[in-house]
Design a protein around this motif. Structure first.
Motif, PDB file in Angstrom:
ATOM      1  N   GLN A  36       1.077 -40.250 -42.024  1.00  0.00           N
ATOM      2  CA  GLN A  36       1.395 -41.388 -41.166  1.00  0.00           C
ATOM      3  C   GLN A  36       1.077 -42.713 -41.859  1.00  0.00           C
ATOM      4  O   GLN A  36       1.844 -43.679 -41.789  1.00  0.00           O
ATOM      5  CB  GLN A  36       0.623 -41.294 -39.848  1.00  0.00           C
ATOM      6  CG  GLN A  36       1.086 -40.168 -38.953  1.00  0.00           C
ATOM      7  CD  GLN A  36       0.148 -39.952 -37.786  1.00  0.00           C
ATOM      8  OE1 GLN A  36      -1.079 -39.916 -37.957  1.00  0.00           O
ATOM      9  NE2 GLN A  36       0.712 -39.822 -36.596  1.00  0.00           N
ATOM     10  N   THR A  37      -0.057 -42.751 -42.548  1.00  0.00           N
ATOM     11  CA  THR A  37      -0.439 -43.963 -43.265  1.00  0.00           C
ATOM     12  C   THR A  37       0.577 -44.283 -44.354  1.00  0.00           C
ATOM     13  O   THR A  37       1.017 -45.432 -44.490  1.00  0.00           O
ATOM     14  CB  THR A  37      -1.850 -43.819 -43.859  1.00  0.00           C
ATOM     15  OG1 THR A  37      -2.782 -43.629 -42.780  1.00  0.00           O
ATOM     16  CG2 THR A  37      -2.253 -45.028 -44.671  1.00  0.00           C
ATOM     17  N   ALA A  38       0.980 -43.288 -45.114  1.00  0.00           N
ATOM     18  CA  ALA A  38       1.963 -43.502 -46.185  1.00  0.00           C
ATOM     19  C   ALA A  38       3.299 -43.962 -45.618  1.00  0.00           C
ATOM     20  O   ALA A  38       3.938 -44.872 -46.159  1.00  0.00           O
ATOM     21  CB  ALA A  38       2.138 -42.227 -46.999  1.00  0.00           C
ATOM     22  N   SER A  39       3.728 -43.353 -44.521  1.00  0.00           N
ATOM     23  CA  SER A  39       4.992 -43.740 -43.902  1.00  0.00           C
ATOM     24  C   SER A  39       4.924 -45.175 -43.384  1.00  0.00           C
ATOM     25  O   SER A  39       5.856 -45.967 -43.582  1.00  0.00           O
ATOM     26  CB  SER A  39       5.342 -42.779 -42.763  1.00  0.00           C
ATOM     27  OG  SER A  39       6.571 -43.142 -42.182  1.00  0.00           O
ATOM     28  N   ALA A  40       3.827 -45.510 -42.731  1.00  0.00           N
ATOM     29  CA  ALA A  40       3.658 -46.869 -42.219  1.00  0.00           C
ATOM     30  C   ALA A  40       3.671 -47.889 -43.359  1.00  0.00           C
ATOM     31  O   ALA A  40       4.293 -48.952 -43.247  1.00  0.00           O
ATOM     32  CB  ALA A  40       2.364 -46.984 -41.421  1.00  0.00           C
ATOM     33  N   ALA A  41       2.988 -47.562 -44.461  1.00  0.00           N
ATOM     34  CA  ALA A  41       2.962 -48.471 -45.610  1.00  0.00           C
ATOM     35  C   ALA A  41       4.365 -48.703 -46.163  1.00  0.00           C
ATOM     36  O   ALA A  41       4.669 -49.787 -46.665  1.00  0.00           O
ATOM     37  CB  ALA A  41       2.041 -47.928 -46.701  1.00  0.00           C
ATOM     38  N   GLU A  42       5.212 -47.716 -46.030  1.00  0.00           N
ATOM     39  CA  GLU A  42       6.594 -47.825 -46.512  1.00  0.00           C
ATOM     40  C   GLU A  42       7.491 -48.559 -45.518  1.00  0.00           C
ATOM     41  O   GLU A  42       8.302 -49.393 -45.909  1.00  0.00           O
ATOM     42  CB  GLU A  42       7.157 -46.426 -46.772  1.00  0.00           C
ATOM     43  CG  GLU A  42       8.618 -46.393 -47.167  1.00  0.00           C
ATOM     44  CD  GLU A  42       8.905 -46.947 -48.546  1.00  0.00           C
ATOM     45  OE1 GLU A  42      10.054 -47.358 -48.788  1.00  0.00           O
ATOM     46  OE2 GLU A  42       7.982 -46.964 -49.386  1.00  0.00           O
ATOM     47  N   HIS A  43       7.359 -48.265 -44.238  1.00  0.00           N
ATOM     48  CA  HIS A  43       8.380 -48.702 -43.277  1.00  0.00           C
ATOM     49  C   HIS A  43       8.014 -49.870 -42.370  1.00  0.00           C
ATOM     50  O   HIS A  43       8.913 -50.599 -41.953  1.00  0.00           O
ATOM     51  CB  HIS A  43       8.819 -47.511 -42.423  1.00  0.00           C
ATOM     52  CG  HIS A  43       9.430 -46.418 -43.230  1.00  0.00           C
ATOM     53  ND1 HIS A  43      10.633 -46.572 -43.885  1.00  0.00           N
ATOM     54  CD2 HIS A  43       8.985 -45.183 -43.528  1.00  0.00           C
ATOM     55  CE1 HIS A  43      10.914 -45.466 -44.544  1.00  0.00           C
ATOM     56  NE2 HIS A  43       9.922 -44.602 -44.350  1.00  0.00           N
ATOM     57  N   ILE A  44       6.758 -50.065 -42.037  1.00  0.00           N
ATOM     58  CA  ILE A  44       6.459 -51.183 -41.132  1.00  0.00           C
ATOM     59  C   ILE A  44       5.991 -52.432 -41.874  1.00  0.00           C
ATOM     60  O   ILE A  44       5.746 -53.451 -41.252  1.00  0.00           O
ATOM     61  CB  ILE A  44       5.437 -50.810 -40.038  1.00  0.00           C
ATOM     62  CG1 ILE A  44       4.063 -50.563 -40.602  1.00  0.00           C
ATOM     63  CG2 ILE A  44       5.919 -49.662 -39.193  1.00  0.00           C
ATOM     64  CD1 ILE A  44       2.993 -50.465 -39.531  1.00  0.00           C
ATOM     65  N   ALA A 157       3.112 -45.257 -26.761  1.00  0.00           N
ATOM     66  CA  ALA A 157       4.428 -45.031 -27.347  1.00  0.00           C
ATOM     67  C   ALA A 157       4.299 -44.208 -28.618  1.00  0.00           C
ATOM     68  O   ALA A 157       3.223 -44.138 -29.223  1.00  0.00           O
ATOM     69  CB  ALA A 157       5.106 -46.365 -27.665  1.00  0.00           C
ATOM     70  N   GLU A 158       5.376 -43.597 -28.991  1.00  0.00           N
ATOM     71  CA  GLU A 158       5.475 -42.921 -30.281  1.00  0.00           C
ATOM     72  C   GLU A 158       6.581 -43.603 -31.055  1.00  0.00           C
ATOM     73  O   GLU A 158       7.713 -43.722 -30.571  1.00  0.00           O
ATOM     74  CB  GLU A 158       5.775 -41.433 -30.085  1.00  0.00           C
ATOM     75  CG  GLU A 158       4.609 -40.686 -29.478  1.00  0.00           C
ATOM     76  CD  GLU A 158       4.815 -39.185 -29.488  1.00  0.00           C
ATOM     77  OE1 GLU A 158       5.966 -38.711 -29.618  1.00  0.00           O
ATOM     78  OE2 GLU A 158       3.813 -38.474 -29.360  1.00  0.00           O
ATOM     79  N   LEU A 159       6.231 -44.081 -32.250  1.00  0.00           N
ATOM     80  CA  LEU A 159       7.182 -44.803 -33.073  1.00  0.00           C
ATOM     81  C   LEU A 159       7.729 -43.890 -34.162  1.00  0.00           C
ATOM     82  O   LEU A 159       6.997 -43.547 -35.096  1.00  0.00           O
ATOM     83  CB  LEU A 159       6.518 -46.018 -33.724  1.00  0.00           C
ATOM     84  CG  LEU A 159       5.792 -46.985 -32.800  1.00  0.00           C
ATOM     85  CD1 LEU A 159       5.206 -48.134 -33.603  1.00  0.00           C
ATOM     86  CD2 LEU A 159       6.725 -47.493 -31.727  1.00  0.00           C
ATOM     87  N   PRO A 160       8.985 -43.501 -34.065  1.00  0.00           N
ATOM     88  CA  PRO A 160       9.567 -42.689 -35.129  1.00  0.00           C
ATOM     89  C   PRO A 160       9.918 -43.574 -36.329  1.00  0.00           C
ATOM     90  O   PRO A 160      10.612 -44.573 -36.194  1.00  0.00           O
ATOM     91  CB  PRO A 160      10.818 -42.096 -34.486  1.00  0.00           C
ATOM     92  CG  PRO A 160      11.177 -43.049 -33.398  1.00  0.00           C
ATOM     93  CD  PRO A 160       9.900 -43.706 -32.957  1.00  0.00           C
ATOM     94  N   MET A 161       9.406 -43.234 -37.477  1.00  0.00           N
ATOM     95  CA  MET A 161       9.721 -43.945 -38.706  1.00  0.00           C
ATOM     96  C   MET A 161      11.032 -43.379 -39.263  1.00  0.00           C
ATOM     97  O   MET A 161      11.422 -42.257 -38.936  1.00  0.00           O
ATOM     98  CB  MET A 161       8.593 -43.781 -39.727  1.00  0.00           C
ATOM     99  CG  MET A 161       7.256 -44.383 -39.313  1.00  0.00           C
ATOM    100  SD  MET A 161       7.273 -46.181 -39.178  1.00  0.00           S
ATOM    101  CE  MET A 161       7.337 -46.389 -37.403  1.00  0.00           C
ATOM    102  N   PRO A 162      11.715 -44.110 -40.127  1.00  0.00           N
ATOM    103  CA  PRO A 162      12.983 -43.629 -40.689  1.00  0.00           C
ATOM    104  C   PRO A 162      12.873 -42.287 -41.426  1.00  0.00           C
ATOM    105  O   PRO A 162      13.857 -41.563 -41.529  1.00  0.00           O
ATOM    106  CB  PRO A 162      13.397 -44.750 -41.639  1.00  0.00           C
ATOM    107  CG  PRO A 162      12.779 -45.976 -41.042  1.00  0.00           C
ATOM    108  CD  PRO A 162      11.453 -45.504 -40.485  1.00  0.00           C
ATOM    109  N   ASP A 163      11.667 -41.939 -41.893  1.00  0.00           N
ATOM    110  CA  ASP A 163      11.489 -40.676 -42.615  1.00  0.00           C
ATOM    111  C   ASP A 163      11.107 -39.523 -41.680  1.00  0.00           C
ATOM    112  O   ASP A 163      10.789 -38.429 -42.123  1.00  0.00           O
ATOM    113  CB  ASP A 163      10.445 -40.825 -43.715  1.00  0.00           C
ATOM    114  CG  ASP A 163       9.085 -41.280 -43.205  1.00  0.00           C
ATOM    115  OD1 ASP A 163       8.883 -41.349 -41.969  1.00  0.00           O
ATOM    116  OD2 ASP A 163       8.220 -41.592 -44.038  1.00  0.00           O
ATOM    117  N   GLY A 164      11.089 -39.773 -40.360  1.00  0.00           N
ATOM    118  CA  GLY A 164      10.770 -38.723 -39.393  1.00  0.00           C
ATOM    119  C   GLY A 164       9.322 -38.654 -38.971  1.00  0.00           C
ATOM    120  O   GLY A 164       8.983 -37.969 -38.014  1.00  0.00           O
TER     121      GLY A 164
END
Length: 185
Positions: A36-44, A157-164
């Motif tokens: 989740q941390t890696a995805s957030a660093a990429e997408h938000i 809420a649940e925030l879906p990132m572009p990578d799922g």
């Protein structure tokens, strides 16, 4: 060293993006797992340049470095990485809340009032444009700051990132001018 608040300019983009990524990498592990941390660093952490172009994004600068950033929007996008229902439409201040967006603080500058100062600047600017409500989508590390600033939780809420990958978050709101608390004698 003191941090100085100013309106962001396009040239700040790379420094803001790096600050946002560093903030996520350092602060999110207390709330989210490694994926989740890696995805957030990429997408938000991608800077929405419309915030800068609209003059609604702020940075705190200290010693030539950006140490905090955040802003607000008069447009219909609640958070980075959101696409559902998001567009560049201008919000109606009489019926819709201004959006607080993309707040990040460098980990060694947390708890010094920088986030609150940015929120004050956002609130004042939104008020000047006729907005009466503020809304935001908080990632979990930001919830304590927003609560301290008078935001209330609307819903989880649940925030879906572009990578799922999905991040837990909290939709929050507050009036531009919160109710005045009566003093008891």
């Amino acid at each position: 060293m003191e941090a100085v608040l100013r309106v962001a300019v396009r040239a700040d983009g790379p420094a803001v993006a790096e600050l946002a990524r560093a903030s996520v990498r350092e602060l999110f592990p207390a709330y989210y797992d490694p994926a989740q941390t890696a995805s957030a660093a990429e997408h938000i952490t991608t800077l929405d340049t419309a915030l800068i172009d609209d003059g609604t994004y702020y940075v705190h600068e200290a010693g030539g470095e950006i140490v905090a950033c955040g802003g607000w929007s008069r447009r219909n996008k609640l958070f980075n990485a959101s696409t559902a229902g998001a567009d560049a439409r201008l919000l109606d201040p009489a019926t819709e809340p201004a959006r607080i967006r993309a707040m990040f603080v460098r980990s060694d500058w947390t708890r010094r009032g920088l986030g609150r100062a940015i929120l004050d600047a956002c609130t004042d600017a939104a008020r000047a444009e006729g907005f009466t409500q503020l809304a935001l989508m908080a990632t979990l590390p930001g919830v304590p700051l927003y609560k301290a600033f008078g935001f209330t939780e609307v819903e989880s809420a649940e925030l879906p990132m572009p990578d799922g990958v999905v991040l837990g978050a909290v939709a929050m709101e507050r009036p531009v001018d919160p109710p005045v608390k009566e003093k008891t004698v």
